[in-house]
Design a protein around this motif. Structure first.
Motif, PDB file in Angstrom:
ATOM      1  N   GLU A  58     -35.014  26.680  63.038  1.00 36.87           N
ATOM      2  CA  GLU A  58     -36.362  26.135  62.960  1.00 36.87           C
ATOM      3  C   GLU A  58     -36.632  25.229  64.155  1.00 36.87           C
ATOM      4  N   MET A  59     -37.855  25.236  64.618  1.00 36.34           N
ATOM      5  CA  MET A  59     -38.236  24.354  65.706  1.00 36.34           C
ATOM      6  C   MET A  59     -38.584  22.985  65.106  1.00 36.34           C
ATOM      7  N   VAL A  60     -37.877  21.962  65.521  1.00 37.63           N
ATOM      8  CA  VAL A  60     -38.116  20.615  65.024  1.00 37.63           C
ATOM      9  C   VAL A  60     -39.020  19.905  66.025  1.00 37.63           C
ATOM     10  N   THR A  61     -40.216  19.549  65.575  1.00 36.81           N
ATOM     11  CA  THR A  61     -41.172  18.893  66.461  1.00 36.81           C
ATOM     12  C   THR A  61     -40.958  17.385  66.440  1.00 36.81           C
ATOM     13  N   GLY A  62     -41.594  16.717  67.363  1.00 38.07           N
ATOM     14  CA  GLY A  62     -41.500  15.259  67.419  1.00 38.07           C
ATOM     15  C   GLY A  62     -42.066  14.597  66.183  1.00 38.07           C
ATOM     16  N   LEU A  63     -43.117  15.184  65.616  1.00 37.33           N
ATOM     17  CA  LEU A  63     -43.715  14.625  64.407  1.00 37.33           C
ATOM     18  C   LEU A  63     -42.754  14.727  63.224  1.00 37.33           C
ATOM     19  N   GLN A  64     -42.023  15.834  63.134  1.00 35.61           N
ATOM     20  CA  GLN A  64     -41.031  15.972  62.065  1.00 35.61           C
ATOM     21  C   GLN A  64     -39.918  14.946  62.233  1.00 35.61           C
ATOM     22  N   THR A  65     -39.498  14.715  63.454  1.00 30.60           N
ATOM     23  CA  THR A  65     -38.466  13.712  63.710  1.00 30.60           C
ATOM     24  C   THR A  65     -38.973  12.325  63.352  1.00 30.60           C
ATOM     25  N   TYR A  66     -40.202  12.021  63.684  1.00 31.27           N
ATOM     26  CA  TYR A  66     -40.793  10.716  63.386  1.00 31.27           C
ATOM     27  C   TYR A  66     -40.868  10.474  61.883  1.00 31.27           C
ATOM     28  N   GLY A  87     -34.849  19.713  59.947  1.00 29.93           N
ATOM     29  CA  GLY A  87     -35.011  21.142  60.197  1.00 29.93           C
ATOM     30  C   GLY A  87     -33.654  21.757  60.504  1.00 29.93           C
TER      31      GLY A  87
END
Length: 123
Positions: free
Chosen positions: A46-54, A59
């Protein structure tokens, strides 16, 4: 040649049972490839975006093993059925207007290339 039986080379393709069987197997091969594409979607990382990390949403950064196994099985099934269909068509084509079917070569190429790429990238 027996005069009581019709010449199968003169029979239209729509009435030839063997030809209908080969078309059905060919269609099933394409459906198996579409199924493999769906399984590929769930197998890849899965591509983990910056928003998901925040937000702290995790993911998956690796390939899903059970989906990869199913994907390899589907691609091998698709390739095997395609090669079988190619063999059956080569044995049966006797009419002048018979063509070999470019879609079988495309399907076999997609399946082989996918299996090779999957073995290189996942292994």
């Amino acid at each position: 040649m027996n005069s009581q039986q019709p010449d199968r080379r003169r029979k239209s393709r729509d009435k030839d049972g063997f030809y209908q069987f080969v078309l059905t197997v060919n269609s099933v091969c394409w459906l198996v490839l579409i199924g493999a594409l769906v399984v590929f979607h769930f197998a890849r990382p899965e591509m983990v975006t910056g928003l998901q990390t925040y937000w702290g949403i995790e993911g998956r950064a690796t390939w899903s093993e059970e989906h990869v196994d199913a994907l390899i099985m589907l691609l091998q099934l698709c390739l095997g059925m395609t090669l079988l269909t190619m063999l059956l068509r080569s044995r049966r084509n006797r009419r002048r207007e018979d063509n070999y079917g470019v879609n079988l070569f495309i399907l076999a190429g997609i399946s082989m290339l996918s299996l090779f790429t999957l073995n290189v990238s996942v292994a």
